[in-house]
Scaffold this active site. Structure first.
Site, short mmCIF file in Angstrom:
data_model
loop_
_atom_site.label_atom_id
_atom_site.label_comp_id
_atom_site.label_asym_id
_atom_site.label_seq_id
_atom_site.Cartn_x
_atom_site.Cartn_y
_atom_site.Cartn_z
N HIS A 266 42.23 1.10 -32.79
CA HIS A 266 43.41 1.97 -32.39
C HIS A 266 43.47 3.26 -32.78
O HIS A 266 43.04 3.63 -34.27
CB HIS A 266 44.95 1.28 -32.62
CG HIS A 266 45.76 2.18 -32.27
ND1 HIS A 266 46.87 2.46 -33.32
CD2 HIS A 266 46.17 2.70 -31.23
CE1 HIS A 266 47.81 3.12 -32.85
NE2 HIS A 266 47.32 3.41 -31.50
N ASP B 169 46.18 5.15 -25.94
CA ASP B 169 47.14 5.16 -26.91
C ASP B 169 48.33 5.63 -26.34
O ASP B 169 48.55 6.96 -25.79
CB ASP B 169 46.57 6.20 -28.04
CG ASP B 169 47.41 5.97 -29.30
OD1 ASP B 169 48.53 5.41 -29.33
OD2 ASP B 169 46.71 6.25 -30.51
N TYR C 213 34.35 20.54 -28.54
CA TYR C 213 32.99 20.24 -29.34
C TYR C 213 33.44 19.56 -30.54
O TYR C 213 32.89 18.58 -31.03
CB TYR C 213 32.00 21.34 -29.51
CG TYR C 213 31.41 21.90 -28.24
CD1 TYR C 213 31.41 20.85 -27.14
CD2 TYR C 213 30.72 23.25 -28.08
CE1 TYR C 213 30.69 21.39 -26.00
CE2 TYR C 213 30.40 23.46 -26.70
CZ TYR C 213 30.16 22.69 -25.79
OH TYR C 213 29.59 23.08 -24.55
#
Length: 143
Positions: free
Chosen positions: A22, A64, A113
């Site tokens: 998670h 999530d 990035y």
């Protein structure tokens, strides 16, 4: 053979998706993305579009639901409000497929990035459309 597993998900990629906990993140990246340079785990799916990979991943991995931004795309350089066609498709797929449909949030290119460097894995696709990059945060499966 397994049932109900999208066939474009390779055994190595399935192992990474299963091993993620998670809050861990996975990046689905286009063909131009510096995946090998940034990733601790890089899975290659050359010849497969980022949109197909997104749909396949969302069929097996929950997003999530405890954070406001479990799905992030890269902003267009010099035009942060632009929505590239591939990002529009990402939104449609997320809305239709995710167990926790959300509006996609944006990150500036270099912030994207930096976030990708900390991801559990990066999936390098054969996507040739520019800005075909998305970060997904894994959720939990409720009982």
């Amino acid at each position: 053979m397994l049932r109900n597993i999208p066939p474009i998900l390779s055994p190595d990629l399935l192992q990474s998706l299963r091993a993620m906990g998670h809050g861990d993140e996975i990046v689905i990246a286009d063909a131009n993305f510096p995946a090998t340079a940034l990733a601790s785990r890089c899975h290659r799916l050359d010849g497969v579009s980022a949109t197909d990979v997104l749909e396949a991943v969302l069929r097996v991995m929950p997003l999530d639901s405890f954070v406001p931004d479990p799905a992030l795309v890269m902003e267009v350089v010099d035009d942060p409000d632009a929505v590239p066609p591939v990002v529009g498709e990402f939104q449609k797929i997320t809305t239709a497929t995710a167990d926790n449909p959300v509006a996609l949030e944006r990150l500036e290119r270099f912030a994207f990035y930096d976030r990708a460097k900390t991801a559990f894995a990066i999936v390098q696709t054969g996507e040739t459309r520019l800005y075909g990059n998305i970060i997904l945060k894994k959720g939990v499966i409720g009982t």
